[in-house]
Design a protein around this motif. Structure first.
Motif, PDB file in Angstrom:
ATOM      1  N   GLY A  40      31.555  35.188  32.728  1.00  0.00           N
ATOM      2  CA  GLY A  40      31.313  36.607  32.902  1.00  0.00           C
ATOM      3  C   GLY A  40      32.305  37.328  33.792  1.00  0.00           C
ATOM      4  N   HIS A  41      33.502  36.755  33.985  1.00  0.00           N
ATOM      5  CA  HIS A  41      34.485  37.391  34.863  1.00  0.00           C
ATOM      6  C   HIS A  41      35.554  38.163  34.083  1.00  0.00           C
ATOM      7  CE1 HIS A  41      32.559  35.137  37.948  1.00  0.00           C
ATOM      8  NE2 HIS A  41      33.011  33.968  37.530  1.00  0.00           N
ATOM      9  N   GLU A  42      35.354  38.355  32.782  1.00  0.00           N
ATOM     10  CA  GLU A  42      36.383  39.001  31.966  1.00  0.00           C
ATOM     11  C   GLU A  42      36.720  40.397  32.491  1.00  0.00           C
ATOM     12  OE1 GLU A  42      34.287  35.964  29.488  1.00  0.00           O
ATOM     13  OE2 GLU A  42      33.649  37.615  30.773  1.00  0.00           O
ATOM     14  N   ALA A  43      35.680  41.171  32.834  1.00  0.00           N
ATOM     15  CA  ALA A  43      35.915  42.541  33.301  1.00  0.00           C
ATOM     16  C   ALA A  43      36.710  42.557  34.602  1.00  0.00           C
ATOM     17  CB  ALA A  43      34.578  43.256  33.489  1.00  0.00           C
ATOM     18  N   ILE A  44      36.492  41.571  35.469  1.00  0.00           N
ATOM     19  CA  ILE A  44      37.223  41.518  36.732  1.00  0.00           C
ATOM     20  C   ILE A  44      38.701  41.240  36.470  1.00  0.00           C
ATOM     21  CG2 ILE A  44      37.438  40.324  38.939  1.00  0.00           C
ATOM     22  CD1 ILE A  44      34.467  39.801  38.888  1.00  0.00           C
ATOM     23  N   PHE A  45      38.997  40.310  35.563  1.00  0.00           N
ATOM     24  CA  PHE A  45      40.392  40.021  35.222  1.00  0.00           C
ATOM     25  C   PHE A  45      41.096  41.278  34.712  1.00  0.00           C
ATOM     26  CE2 PHE A  45      39.185  35.509  35.145  1.00  0.00           C
ATOM     27  CZ  PHE A  45      40.312  34.925  35.686  1.00  0.00           C
ATOM     28  N   PHE A  46      40.470  41.956  33.776  1.00  0.00           N
ATOM     29  CA  PHE A  46      41.112  43.110  33.172  1.00  0.00           C
ATOM     30  C   PHE A  46      41.196  44.281  34.151  1.00  0.00           C
ATOM     31  CE2 PHE A  46      40.240  40.670  29.421  1.00  0.00           C
ATOM     32  CZ  PHE A  46      41.232  41.029  28.523  1.00  0.00           C
ATOM     33  N   SER A  47      40.129  44.483  34.940  1.00  0.00           N
ATOM     34  CA  SER A  47      40.109  45.633  35.836  1.00  0.00           C
ATOM     35  C   SER A  47      41.131  45.498  36.951  1.00  0.00           C
ATOM     36  CB  SER A  47      38.707  45.821  36.422  1.00  0.00           C
ATOM     37  OG  SER A  47      38.335  44.717  37.231  1.00  0.00           O
ATOM     38  N   PHE A  48      41.357  44.285  37.447  1.00  0.00           N
ATOM     39  CA  PHE A  48      42.339  44.145  38.513  1.00  0.00           C
ATOM     40  C   PHE A  48      43.761  44.290  37.991  1.00  0.00           C
ATOM     41  CE2 PHE A  48      39.061  42.676  41.395  1.00  0.00           C
ATOM     42  CZ  PHE A  48      39.524  43.179  42.600  1.00  0.00           C
ATOM     43  N   TYR A  49      43.986  43.902  36.747  1.00  0.00           N
ATOM     44  CA  TYR A  49      45.307  44.186  36.175  1.00  0.00           C
ATOM     45  C   TYR A  49      45.528  45.698  36.081  1.00  0.00           C
ATOM     46  CZ  TYR A  49      49.019  44.935  32.836  1.00  0.00           C
ATOM     47  OH  TYR A  49      50.160  45.396  32.230  1.00  0.00           O
ATOM     48  N   VAL A  50      44.519  46.409  35.596  1.00  0.00           N
ATOM     49  CA  VAL A  50      44.620  47.867  35.504  1.00  0.00           C
ATOM     50  C   VAL A  50      44.761  48.475  36.893  1.00  0.00           C
ATOM     51  CG1 VAL A  50      43.462  49.953  34.717  1.00  0.00           C
ATOM     52  CG2 VAL A  50      43.316  47.879  33.348  1.00  0.00           C
ATOM     53  N   PHE A  51      44.045  47.895  37.871  1.00  0.00           N
ATOM     54  CA  PHE A  51      44.127  48.390  39.247  1.00  0.00           C
ATOM     55  C   PHE A  51      45.572  48.349  39.751  1.00  0.00           C
ATOM     56  CE2 PHE A  51      44.534  46.751  43.628  1.00  0.00           C
ATOM     57  CZ  PHE A  51      44.128  47.874  44.337  1.00  0.00           C
TER      58      PHE A  51
ATOM     59  N   SER B 187      29.054  37.540  44.487  1.00  0.00           N
ATOM     60  CA  SER B 187      29.457  38.774  45.140  1.00  0.00           C
ATOM     61  C   SER B 187      30.826  39.224  44.643  1.00  0.00           C
ATOM     62  CB  SER B 187      29.499  38.579  46.659  1.00  0.00           C
ATOM     63  OG  SER B 187      30.531  37.663  47.003  1.00  0.00           O
ATOM     64  N   PHE B 188      31.148  40.490  44.942  1.00  0.00           N
ATOM     65  CA  PHE B 188      32.429  41.046  44.537  1.00  0.00           C
ATOM     66  C   PHE B 188      33.582  40.264  45.169  1.00  0.00           C
ATOM     67  CE2 PHE B 188      35.971  43.930  45.434  1.00  0.00           C
ATOM     68  CZ  PHE B 188      36.261  44.377  44.162  1.00  0.00           C
ATOM     69  N   GLY B 189      33.454  39.971  46.467  1.00  0.00           N
ATOM     70  CA  GLY B 189      34.513  39.248  47.154  1.00  0.00           C
ATOM     71  C   GLY B 189      34.721  37.850  46.603  1.00  0.00           C
ATOM     72  N   THR B 190      33.611  37.195  46.257  1.00  0.00           N
ATOM     73  CA  THR B 190      33.723  35.843  45.694  1.00  0.00           C
ATOM     74  C   THR B 190      34.415  35.868  44.345  1.00  0.00           C
ATOM     75  OG1 THR B 190      31.691  35.213  46.833  1.00  0.00           O
ATOM     76  CG2 THR B 190      32.435  33.785  45.044  1.00  0.00           C
ATOM     77  N   GLY B 191      34.014  36.840  43.505  1.00  0.00           N
ATOM     78  CA  GLY B 191      34.653  36.961  42.194  1.00  0.00           C
ATOM     79  C   GLY B 191      36.129  37.292  42.309  1.00  0.00           C
ATOM     80  N   LEU B 192      36.474  38.169  43.257  1.00  0.00           N
ATOM     81  CA  LEU B 192      37.874  38.524  43.454  1.00  0.00           C
ATOM     82  C   LEU B 192      38.694  37.320  43.888  1.00  0.00           C
ATOM     83  CD1 LEU B 192      40.212  40.496  43.783  1.00  0.00           C
ATOM     84  CD2 LEU B 192      39.330  41.071  46.052  1.00  0.00           C
ATOM     85  N   CYS B 193      38.181  36.593  44.869  1.00  0.00           N
ATOM     86  CA  CYS B 193      38.898  35.410  45.350  1.00  0.00           C
ATOM     87  C   CYS B 193      39.069  34.381  44.233  1.00  0.00           C
ATOM     88  CB  CYS B 193      38.156  34.787  46.524  1.00  0.00           C
ATOM     89  SG  CYS B 193      38.173  35.804  48.020  1.00  0.00           S
ATOM     90  N   LEU B 194      38.052  34.284  43.372  1.00  0.00           N
ATOM     91  CA  LEU B 194      38.098  33.300  42.301  1.00  0.00           C
ATOM     92  C   LEU B 194      39.206  33.618  41.303  1.00  0.00           C
ATOM     93  CD1 LEU B 194      36.534  30.751  41.448  1.00  0.00           C
ATOM     94  CD2 LEU B 194      35.171  32.207  39.948  1.00  0.00           C
ATOM     95  N   VAL B 195      39.280  34.874  40.858  1.00  0.00           N
ATOM     96  CA  VAL B 195      40.284  35.223  39.852  1.00  0.00           C
ATOM     97  C   VAL B 195      41.678  35.319  40.466  1.00  0.00           C
ATOM     98  CG1 VAL B 195      38.606  36.395  38.403  1.00  0.00           C
ATOM     99  CG2 VAL B 195      39.889  37.722  40.077  1.00  0.00           C
ATOM    100  N   MET B 196      41.774  35.796  41.717  1.00  0.00           N
ATOM    101  CA  MET B 196      43.090  35.915  42.336  1.00  0.00           C
ATOM    102  C   MET B 196      43.650  34.576  42.782  1.00  0.00           C
ATOM    103  SD  MET B 196      43.858  39.002  41.921  1.00  0.00           S
ATOM    104  CE  MET B 196      45.374  39.008  42.870  1.00  0.00           C
ATOM    105  N   SER B 197      42.814  33.542  42.824  1.00  0.00           N
ATOM    106  CA  SER B 197      43.318  32.213  43.147  1.00  0.00           C
ATOM    107  C   SER B 197      43.838  31.485  41.907  1.00  0.00           C
ATOM    108  CB  SER B 197      42.206  31.375  43.798  1.00  0.00           C
ATOM    109  OG  SER B 197      41.127  31.179  42.905  1.00  0.00           O
ATOM    110  N   HIS B 198      43.699  32.120  40.744  1.00  0.00           N
ATOM    111  CA  HIS B 198      44.191  31.502  39.505  1.00  0.00           C
ATOM    112  C   HIS B 198      45.674  31.843  39.361  1.00  0.00           C
ATOM    113  CE1 HIS B 198      43.817  29.584  35.670  1.00  0.00           C
ATOM    114  NE2 HIS B 198      44.185  30.656  35.010  1.00  0.00           N
ATOM    115  N   GLY B 199      46.524  30.846  39.545  1.00  0.00           N
ATOM    116  CA  GLY B 199      47.966  31.045  39.603  1.00  0.00           C
ATOM    117  C   GLY B 199      48.574  31.776  38.418  1.00  0.00           C
TER     118      GLY B 199
END
Length: 533
Positions: A426-437, A284-296
């Protein structure tokens, strides 16, 4: 770490799977031959990839430098309305980034890849909306709504282009050096795109600008009515010429946007970068977000560049108004902006060499702080055109570092995440999109707050000169505030843990994973006749 220990850290997909091998497994495993995944990128491919970043920077520089002054002096909106448009538009743009990133991450693979379809479909609607941003509608009551709607639409459509394009960095090669090299090409073209956007918009608009008329200087009452009429006609012609110039420049930029998208599509082949493995488990979107945002390391990198970028955005968004009114160079502001971007273009290769020679963290400290003394100098000395050009050249070198370094370092964070989370793909787009966000949201805040600050300071729409309170506010917005934000960002960056040693370690671990995946591909090909029988 020993080889055996490294192998135990990478149980992914088919590599250690206990499930029976199916026809789908074979097709997916064969989709990208091992030799293609490790093949070096050609210079032509890197250049074509780099051209894909130009549309974002061409339109971004035009909007960043000129939209505020267009809304205030050409569309003649009040500062409060202009601040609402700038803030809401950028905030909306920021919200769409993680949404599009999530949708891109769930997009199935097509014969053109997973990112390219998004880029192609969004291009034409985006340029149409961009053109309409620079059109002054023949209505007074609905002008604010007009700009708000088309600004938000353009930002959404451009997000559908830029987020997949940014993520494409991870899908053009699996080699860190190749990606870094392609990123350097990209940043050079992107800064050059900013030059093109600034030049096209600035020079065309500059040719249409007329000297400011101070109607209060008229003292002869017998000729006052006739002079007022002639002055009004002159001003109307001036505004008409400026509006037409903005439309011509936006049309030219729209054409360049489409051409760059075509070059990207024709010259770049997207590669499946999931190591030839079966499609990763959807989350899910929330799971992916929590996963990448928990990476210090990712959080620290984003926060550091968030504040430094915000400082440069404040400078960019207010520098044209500052040059025009505070420094008094109303006929030279477009040339000064062009000098900044030309300087940035020339110095991008220098920063690429510097980060390869001395490391990326060192390049951040040197490159970002380079502009600080000149930001202070430009507001402390008397108005001087030569000094302003010198400051612009120096600031351009720092702008180049601010362009290059975030996009050069984001792939390192993604690699670090892959090493620490080998079962997640497959989380590359989430990493890049949240930086742009985060950067776009910061941009919206900076533009909205700065325009609102000008409103409170007493900005006079269409005025020849501005009150002293406005000039003081502009000095704060282009000097004191950016310097403080840069200092805050660099203090956070000290905690960023990925140095050159860790980058090399991550690269070795990922190459080990690719090597084992290639061996698995060979085994799958050997098993194919047996399975088909």
């Amino acid at each position: 770490m020993a080889k055996g220990e490294g192998a135990e850290q990478f149980p992914t997909g088919l590599l250690l799977s206990t499930k029976p091998v199916t026809q789908d497994d074979i097709k997916i495993a064969k989709r990208v031959p091992p030799q293609e995944r490790v093949r070096a990128l050609t210079v032509c491919s890197k250049v074509c990839f780099a051209f894909g970043g130009a549309p974002y920077q061409i339109t971004g520089s035009a909007l960043g430098f000129f939209l505020q002054i267009f809304l205030l002096d050409v569309a003649q909106l009040d500062p409060l309305s202009a601040s609402v448009i700038l803030f809401v538009g950028r905030a909306w743009d920021a919200v769409t980034d993680p949404t599009v990133g999530f949708l891109v991450s769930r997009t199935p693979w097509t014969r053109h890849g997973r990112m390219m379809p998004w880029i192609l479909v969004s291009t034409i609607p985006a340029v149409l909306c961009y053109f309409l941003i620079w059109v002054v509608p023949p209505i007074e009551q609905g002008k604010m709504l007009w700009y708000l709607v088309f600004y938000c639409l353009f930002q959404s459509l451009q997000t559908c282009f830029h987020v997949p394009y940014s993520s494409l960095t991870m899908f053009i090669s699996t080699e860190q050096k190749e990606r870094d090299s392609a990123t350097a090409y990209r940043m050079t073209i992107e800064v050059l795109g900013s030059v093109v956007g600034t030049a096209v918009q600035g020079q065309i608009v500059g040719m249409a600008s007329s000297p400011c008329i101070n109607s209060t200087s008229v003292t002869n009452s017998s000729n006052h009515y006739m002079h007022s009429n002639s002055s009004q006609i002159f001003i109307d012609d001036k505004i008409f010429n400026e509006r037409r110039a903005y439309m011509i420049s936006s049309g030219a930029i729209s054409l360049i946007y489409v051409m760059c998208a075509v070059v990207l599509f024709v010259g770049v082949r997207e590669q499946d970068n999931d190591c030839g493995l079966k499609a990763h488990r959807r989350m899910s979107f929330g799971t992916g977000l929590c996963l990448v945002m928990s990476h210090g390391p990712y959080v620290k990198l984003v926060l550091a560049f968030l504040f430094t970028s915000l400082g440069f955005m404040l400078l960019e968004g207010n520098f044209a108004v500052f040059i025009k009114y505070t420094l008094g160079f109303r006929n030279d502001f477009q040339n000064i902006l062009l000098v900044i971007m030309l300087s940035a273009t020339v110095t991008v290769p220098m920063w690429q060499w510097f980060l390869c020679r001395f490391g990326k963290k060192t390049a951040v400290y040197i490159g970002i702080t380079w502009a600080v003394p000149f930001m202070i100098l430009v507001v402390c000395i008397s108005s001087n055109l030569i000094v302003t050009y010198i400051v612009s050249i120096a600031a351009g070198a720092s702008v180049a570092a601010a362009y290059l370094l975030p996009w050069s370092m984001l792939p390192d964070v993604v690699d670090d995440f892959k090493v620490q989370n080998p079962d997640s793909h497959g989380h590359e787009a989430i990493f890049f999109s949240f930086y742009v966000f985060f950067t776009k949201f910061a941009s919206g805040v900076s533009l909205g707050v700065s325009t609102l600050a000008l409103s409170f300071a007493g900005y006079v729409t269409g005025g020849c000169v501005q009150p002293d309170s406005v000039n003081f506010t502009l000095k704060m917005l282009v000097s004191a505030a950016p310097v403080a934000l840069i200092a805050l960002g660099l203090s956070i960056f000290k905690m960023y843990p990925i140095d050159e040693k860790r980058r090399q370690y991550n690269n070795k671990q990922l190459q080990l994973l690719l090597q084992r995946s290639d061996e698995q591909d060979s085994e799958m090909e050997a098993l194919q006749p047996v399975i088909e029988a």
